[in-house]
Design a protein around this motif. Structure first.
Motif, short mmCIF file in Angstrom:
data_model
loop_
_atom_site.label_atom_id
_atom_site.label_comp_id
_atom_site.label_asym_id
_atom_site.label_seq_id
_atom_site.Cartn_x
_atom_site.Cartn_y
_atom_site.Cartn_z
N VAL A 15 -9.11 19.69 50.85
CA VAL A 15 -10.54 19.40 51.00
C VAL A 15 -11.29 20.69 51.31
O VAL A 15 -10.83 21.49 52.14
CB VAL A 15 -10.79 18.37 52.12
CG1 VAL A 15 -12.27 18.07 52.27
CG2 VAL A 15 -10.00 17.09 51.85
N LEU A 16 -12.43 20.88 50.66
CA LEU A 16 -13.30 22.02 50.96
C LEU A 16 -14.68 21.50 51.31
O LEU A 16 -15.24 20.67 50.58
CB LEU A 16 -13.38 22.98 49.77
CG LEU A 16 -14.07 24.34 50.01
CD1 LEU A 16 -13.58 25.37 49.00
CD2 LEU A 16 -15.59 24.25 49.94
N ILE A 17 -15.23 21.99 52.42
CA ILE A 17 -16.54 21.54 52.91
C ILE A 17 -17.41 22.75 53.16
O ILE A 17 -17.02 23.67 53.88
CB ILE A 17 -16.39 20.74 54.23
CG1 ILE A 17 -15.39 19.60 54.06
CG2 ILE A 17 -17.75 20.22 54.69
CD1 ILE A 17 -14.87 19.05 55.37
N SER A 18 -18.60 22.77 52.58
CA SER A 18 -19.55 23.84 52.88
C SER A 18 -20.47 23.39 54.02
O SER A 18 -20.71 22.20 54.19
CB SER A 18 -20.38 24.20 51.65
OG SER A 18 -21.25 23.15 51.28
N GLY A 19 -20.96 24.34 54.78
CA GLY A 19 -21.76 23.99 55.96
C GLY A 19 -20.95 23.17 56.94
O GLY A 19 -21.41 22.17 57.47
N ALA A 20 -19.72 23.63 57.19
CA ALA A 20 -18.73 22.79 57.88
C ALA A 20 -18.62 23.02 59.38
O ALA A 20 -17.87 22.33 60.05
CB ALA A 20 -17.36 23.00 57.26
N ALA A 21 -19.34 23.98 59.93
CA ALA A 21 -19.10 24.36 61.32
C ALA A 21 -19.68 23.39 62.33
O ALA A 21 -19.22 23.34 63.48
CB ALA A 21 -19.66 25.76 61.58
N VAL A 40 -7.66 21.71 54.84
CA VAL A 40 -9.12 21.64 54.88
C VAL A 40 -9.68 23.05 54.99
O VAL A 40 -9.29 23.80 55.90
CB VAL A 40 -9.62 20.79 56.07
CG1 VAL A 40 -11.15 20.70 56.04
CG2 VAL A 40 -9.01 19.39 56.04
N ALA A 41 -10.56 23.41 54.07
CA ALA A 41 -11.23 24.71 54.10
C ALA A 41 -12.64 24.51 54.64
O ALA A 41 -13.41 23.72 54.09
CB ALA A 41 -11.28 25.33 52.72
N LEU A 42 -12.96 25.20 55.72
CA LEU A 42 -14.27 25.12 56.34
C LEU A 42 -15.10 26.34 55.95
O LEU A 42 -14.77 27.46 56.35
CB LEU A 42 -14.14 25.05 57.87
CG LEU A 42 -13.18 24.00 58.44
CD1 LEU A 42 -13.15 24.09 59.96
CD2 LEU A 42 -13.59 22.60 57.99
N TRP A 43 -16.15 26.13 55.19
CA TRP A 43 -17.04 27.22 54.79
C TRP A 43 -18.31 27.16 55.62
O TRP A 43 -18.96 26.11 55.70
CB TRP A 43 -17.41 27.10 53.32
CG TRP A 43 -16.37 27.57 52.37
CD1 TRP A 43 -15.03 27.66 52.59
CD2 TRP A 43 -16.58 28.00 51.02
NE1 TRP A 43 -14.39 28.12 51.47
CE2 TRP A 43 -15.32 28.35 50.49
CE3 TRP A 43 -17.70 28.12 50.21
CZ2 TRP A 43 -15.16 28.80 49.18
CZ3 TRP A 43 -17.55 28.57 48.91
CH2 TRP A 43 -16.29 28.91 48.40
N ASP A 44 -18.66 28.28 56.22
CA ASP A 44 -19.91 28.33 56.98
C ASP A 44 -20.29 29.78 57.21
O ASP A 44 -19.42 30.66 57.30
CB ASP A 44 -19.76 27.62 58.34
CG ASP A 44 -21.10 27.11 58.86
OD1 ASP A 44 -21.35 25.90 58.76
OD2 ASP A 44 -21.90 27.94 59.35
N ILE A 45 -21.58 30.03 57.35
CA ILE A 45 -22.03 31.39 57.64
C ILE A 45 -21.78 31.74 59.10
O ILE A 45 -21.72 32.90 59.47
CB ILE A 45 -23.52 31.55 57.27
CG1 ILE A 45 -23.87 33.04 57.14
CG2 ILE A 45 -24.41 30.81 58.28
CD1 ILE A 45 -25.20 33.29 56.47
#
Length: 281
Positions: A15-21, A40-45
């Motif tokens: 699973v990959l989620i953007s804006g995940a933090a 699970v990949a957590l993408w966030d700035i």
């Protein structure tokens, strides 16, 4: 028609989620882990918050990794996508959740900080990220795939002080549902695309906004539960609460100026952003 609810869509999936933090992204991550995802990949700035969440969730035994990604930049998406491929493989479930909101009359928006940034993060990022992995998702028919695109009720109806945000979500809806049809028409039925259109959600992004008549502001848990369940069963659209669909139908049958009166004076849609402050930057 939506596919039958499959308990195995997320179990064993990447699973990959953007804006995940934080906010709804964090809740999607927690649901993925609880549902038995393999990774699970957590993408966030916000690298610090994403890393902390990844460490907490990884304690359950799931391979959870954080990536600092500025999704407003195509090259950053490409760089992070290559890292995910190397670390976890191609995602089976892709959740385009990252988003920002700027609430003001259009002429008060800064062209770069507000207009361009909103369109990049709310619309282009989802297109870029999906395009990066979609050919590989199409090629892999070993299991069902899911794409969940977080749009908004703002993408279904015009609203004062939301012109740029609404534009970004209208574009998201048009792209997302067209993608669903393209996949279906070309025989790639192992991939289901769900477009989620919620009204206001109390994540802090819409601080100060008021829900229209009979439209309560949803909690993040309520919103993510509806979107998650719709994604799992492959529903084309999830609209919450019920007044979102009702307003779309009413807008479709009334003349424009008649709808303006109803939306403004009866449902108070047009004044819902009058006291908007948003999350402090």
């Amino acid at each position: 028609m939506p596919q039958p609810l499959s308990a195995d869509v997320v179990r064993g999936a990447s699973v990959l989620i953007s804006g995940a933090a934080r906010g709804m992204g964090e809740l999607y991550a927690r649901r993925a882990v609880a549902a038995g995802a393999t990774s699970v990949a957590l993408w966030d700035i916000d690298e610090v918050a994403a890393t902390a969440l990844a460490a907490e969730l990884a304690a359950s035994g799931v391979d959870v990794r954080a990536y600092r990604v500025d999704v407003s930049q195509l090259e950053d998406i490409r760089r992070a996508a290559d890292l995910v491929r190397a670390d976890l493989g191609v995602p089976d479930v892709l959740i385009n959740n990252a988003g920002i909101v700027r609430g003001a009359p259009f002429w008060e928006h800064d062209p770069e900080r507000d207009i361009e940034a909103t369109m990049r993060i709310n619309t282009l990022a989802a297109m870029w990220l999906t395009r990066e992995f979609l050919p590989e998702m199409i090629a892999d028919r070993a299991r069902e795939k899911r794409i969940l695109n977080i749009a908004s009720a703002a993408g279904t109806l015009a609203n004062p002080n939301m012109s740029v945000y609404a534009a970004s979500k209208w574009a998201m809806i048009g792209w997302s549902d067209s993608l669903r049809l393209e996949l279906r028409r070309n025989g790639h039925r192992h991939i289901a695309v769900t477009t989620f259109c919620p009204s206001y959600v109390s994540t802090g992004m819409f601080e100060g906004a008021r829900g229209p008549l009979m439209t309560p502001i949803m909690t993040p848990r309520q919103a993510t539960a509806a979107a998650w369940n719709g994604m799992r069963r492959g529903a084309p659209f999830v609209l919450r609460p019920w007044t979102v669909k009702f307003a779309m139908a009413l807008r479709g049958v009334l003349p424009t100026r008649g709808w303006d009166v109803v939306a403004d004076k009866v449902f108070h849609v047009y004044s819902s952003m009058d006291h908007f402050t948003g999350r402090r930057r």
